[in-house]
Motif scaffolding. Structure first.
Motif, PDB file in Angstrom:
ATOM      1  N   GLN A 188       0.827  -1.211   0.000  1.00 18.94           N
ATOM      2  CA  GLN A 188       0.000   0.000   0.000  1.00 18.94           C
ATOM      3  C   GLN A 188       0.857   1.255   0.000  1.00 18.94           C
ATOM      4  OE1 GLN A 188      -3.415   0.118  -0.306  1.00 18.94           O
ATOM      5  NE2 GLN A 188      -2.995   2.303  -0.596  1.00 18.94           N
ATOM      6  N   ARG A 189       2.033   1.196   0.609  1.00 22.38           N
ATOM      7  CA  ARG A 189       2.933   2.349   0.588  1.00 22.38           C
ATOM      8  C   ARG A 189       3.355   2.672  -0.846  1.00 22.38           C
ATOM      9  NH1 ARG A 189       7.184   1.758   5.663  1.00 22.38           N
ATOM     10  NH2 ARG A 189       5.637   1.471   7.327  1.00 22.38           N
ATOM     11  N   TRP A 190       3.675   1.626  -1.612  1.00 25.19           N
ATOM     12  CA  TRP A 190       4.071   1.839  -2.999  1.00 25.19           C
ATOM     13  C   TRP A 190       2.902   2.332  -3.842  1.00 25.19           C
ATOM     14  CZ3 TRP A 190       8.911   2.215  -4.368  1.00 25.19           C
ATOM     15  CH2 TRP A 190       9.902   1.580  -3.615  1.00 25.19           C
ATOM     16  N   ILE A 191       1.709   1.800  -3.578  1.00 27.28           N
ATOM     17  CA  ILE A 191       0.531   2.229  -4.333  1.00 27.28           C
ATOM     18  C   ILE A 191       0.262   3.713  -4.086  1.00 27.28           C
ATOM     19  CG2 ILE A 191      -1.977   1.977  -4.521  1.00 27.28           C
ATOM     20  CD1 ILE A 191      -1.614  -1.006  -4.023  1.00 27.28           C
ATOM     21  N   ASP A 192       0.336   4.142  -2.828  1.00 39.18           N
ATOM     22  CA  ASP A 192       0.129   5.559  -2.523  1.00 39.18           C
ATOM     23  C   ASP A 192       1.203   6.419  -3.187  1.00 39.18           C
ATOM     24  OD1 ASP A 192      -2.164   5.220  -1.034  1.00 39.18           O
ATOM     25  OD2 ASP A 192      -1.095   5.016   0.877  1.00 39.18           O
TER      26      ASP A 192
END
Length: 365
Positions: A188-192
Motif C-alpha cells: 500500500q505504501r508503494w501504491i500511494d
C-alpha cells in the motif's frame, strides 16, 4: 620557476651520473610531477610524499560538503565519491595514468557515450582535478581537459527519445495497473507513492520533499514541493504543485483524497533512496510485479517504453489534453518553459495548433 640542485660535483667524472639522473627526472616530470617532485622520485624517495591523491580527495570532499555551494551527503555519495575513489585508486596503482585525459577516459568508459551518468562522472572528476591543481598545488599538467564533450561523447544515433520513457497511452492503464498490485500494508505504501506521482506529476525524488501548506488568504490547503537542484537546463525552485485527477475513462474520475490522507498522516512512503536512487527504488519494486511486466510488454508492442518517470510524463500529457498552457504546466512540474517544450513535444505541437486555430477563427469573424 622551480629549480633543483643535483647532488653531483661539478667535474667531468660526474657527467655520466648527472646525465642519467636528468633523464630519470625528465621521465617523472613528463608524467605530471613538478620538477622538485620528479627530482625526489629520481632520488628514490617515496612517491606518496610527492602527489598525495588520497589526501587531496579528503580535502576535496570537505570543500564540496562544507564550503561554497555546498552539496548534500547523498549528492556526494552518488555523483562524486565513486569517480573520485576510482581515480585515486588508479593514480596510486602500479601503472597510473600519466595525464588527465587518460585518467578521464579510464574512469568513465564503463558508461555509454553521451549518457547522463558518463557526463556526471566526467564533470565530477574535472572538479576534483581542478581542486588538486588550485588548492593542493599539484602540477598544472593535471588540470582537467578543457573540452569534456570529447570524453563524454554522444549517444548512438539509433537511441531514440522513446528509450528515455514515454507516457502511458491512457490514464486507464495506470488505474488498471494499480488495481492489480498487491494489497498488503507494505504494498500500500508503494501504491500511494505511485498515485502521488501520477496525480501530481512529481519526480520520484520529490516525494521526499513533499508537504502540505495552508493558503493564508482563504485557508485552503495545497501541495508544496521544496526540492531544489541546479542543472544545465536551469534551476529547480521550490514550488506549489497542482494536482490533475486522472481520467476514469467511461467511469468517474478516481477520488484518492491524497491531500486529506496526507494531512491525516494516513500516507506512509516506502523506503526511497535520495537522488537518482529514488527512481531506481521504484524501478526495483515495479520490475518485481507481474502486472507491471505484462503492461510494459504490451506497451512495447505498441511502440511505447514505460518507466517509473512515465507517471510524470503522463501528467504532462493529461494537462495539455485539458488545455492547460505549457507555461503553467512547466511551473507545476518544476522546470523552465524551454525545458518543458524540449522534453514534451506535444506541448509545443498542441500550443502551435491552438494558436493557428484561434487565428483562423478570428479571420473568419
Amino acid at each position: 620557476m622551480e629549480t633543483v640542485t643535483l647532488p653531483f660535483a661539478w667535474e667531468k667524472s660526474s657527467m655520466g651520473d648527472a646525465y642519467t639522473r636528468l633523464r630519470n627526472i625528465y621521465v617523472h616530470w613528463s608524467e605530471g610531477h613538478s620538477l622538485r617532485a620528479a627530482a625526489d622520485l629520481a632520488d628514490g624517495k617515496s612517491p606518496s610524499t610527492v602527489l598525495n591523491w588520497s589526501q587531496a580527495a579528503v580535502h576535496f570532499q570537505d570543500q564540496k560538503r562544507n564550503h561554497g555551494n555546498h552539496i548534500k551527503e547523498a549528492t556526494w555519495n552518488h555523483a562524486y565519491e565513486p569517480v573520485v575513489s576510482m581515480a585515486v585508486s588508479l593514480l596510486n596503482g602500479r601503472k597510473p595514468p600519466g595525464n588527465p585525459a587518460d585518467l578521464m577516459d579510464a574512469c568513465i568508459r564503463d558508461w555509454a557515450p553521451g549518457s547522463r551518468m558518463r557526463q556526471i562522472r566526467a564533470q565530477s572528476l574535472a572538479q576534483f582535478l581542478s581542486h588538486c591543481v588550485q588548492r593542493e598545488k599539484f602540477p598544472e599538467i593535471w588540470l582537467p581537459p578543457a573540452d569534456l564533450k570529447r570524453h563524454v561523447g554522444r549517444r548512438d544515433a539509433t537511441v531514440t527519445r522513446a528509450q528515455k520513457g514515454d507516457p502511458f497511452a491512457s490514464d486507464q492503464q495506470i488505474l488498471d495497473l494499480l488495481a492489480q498490485l498487491p494489497t498488503d500494508s507494505a504494498a500500500q505504501r508503494w501504491i500511494d507513492a505511485l498515485k502521488l506521482l501520477a496525480e501530481l506529476g512529481l519526480r520520484p525524488i520529490e516525494l521526499l520533499y513533499l508537504s502540505v501548506r495552508i493558503d493564508d488568504a482563504i485557508g485552503d490547503p495545497y501541495w508544496w514541493c521544496s526540492y531544489q537542484k541546479r542543472s544545465g537546463g536551469g534551476d529547480t525552485a521550490e514550488r506549489r504543485v497542482f494536482p490533475l485527477v486522472l481520467d476514469g475513462g467511461e467511469g468517474s474520475p478516481p477520488d484518492w483524497q491524497l491531500l486529506e490522507r496526507w494531512q491525516a498522516g494516513d500516507i506512509v512512503l516506502p523506503p526511497l533512496r535520495s537522488g537518482n536512487g529514488a527512481g531506481d527504488s521504484f524501478g526495483t519494486y515495479l520490475n518485481r510485479q507481474q502486472a507491471w511486466i505484462q503492461l510494459r510488454a504490451a506497451c512495447e508492442q505498441g511502440g511505447r517504453r514505460i518507466v517509473p518517470y512515465s507517471f510524470r510524463h503522463t501528467y504532462s500529457l493529461r494537462g495539455h489534453r485539458r488545455g492547460i498552457d505549457p507555461g503553467a504546466m512547466a511551473h507545476s512540474m518544476g522546470h523552465s518553459l524551454e525545458v518543458h517544450l524540449r522534453s514534451y513535444p506535444w506541448a509545443s505541437a498542441s500550443n502551435t495548433a491552438a494558436a493557428f486555430a484561434r487565428a483562423s477563427e478570428a479571420a473568419v469573424r
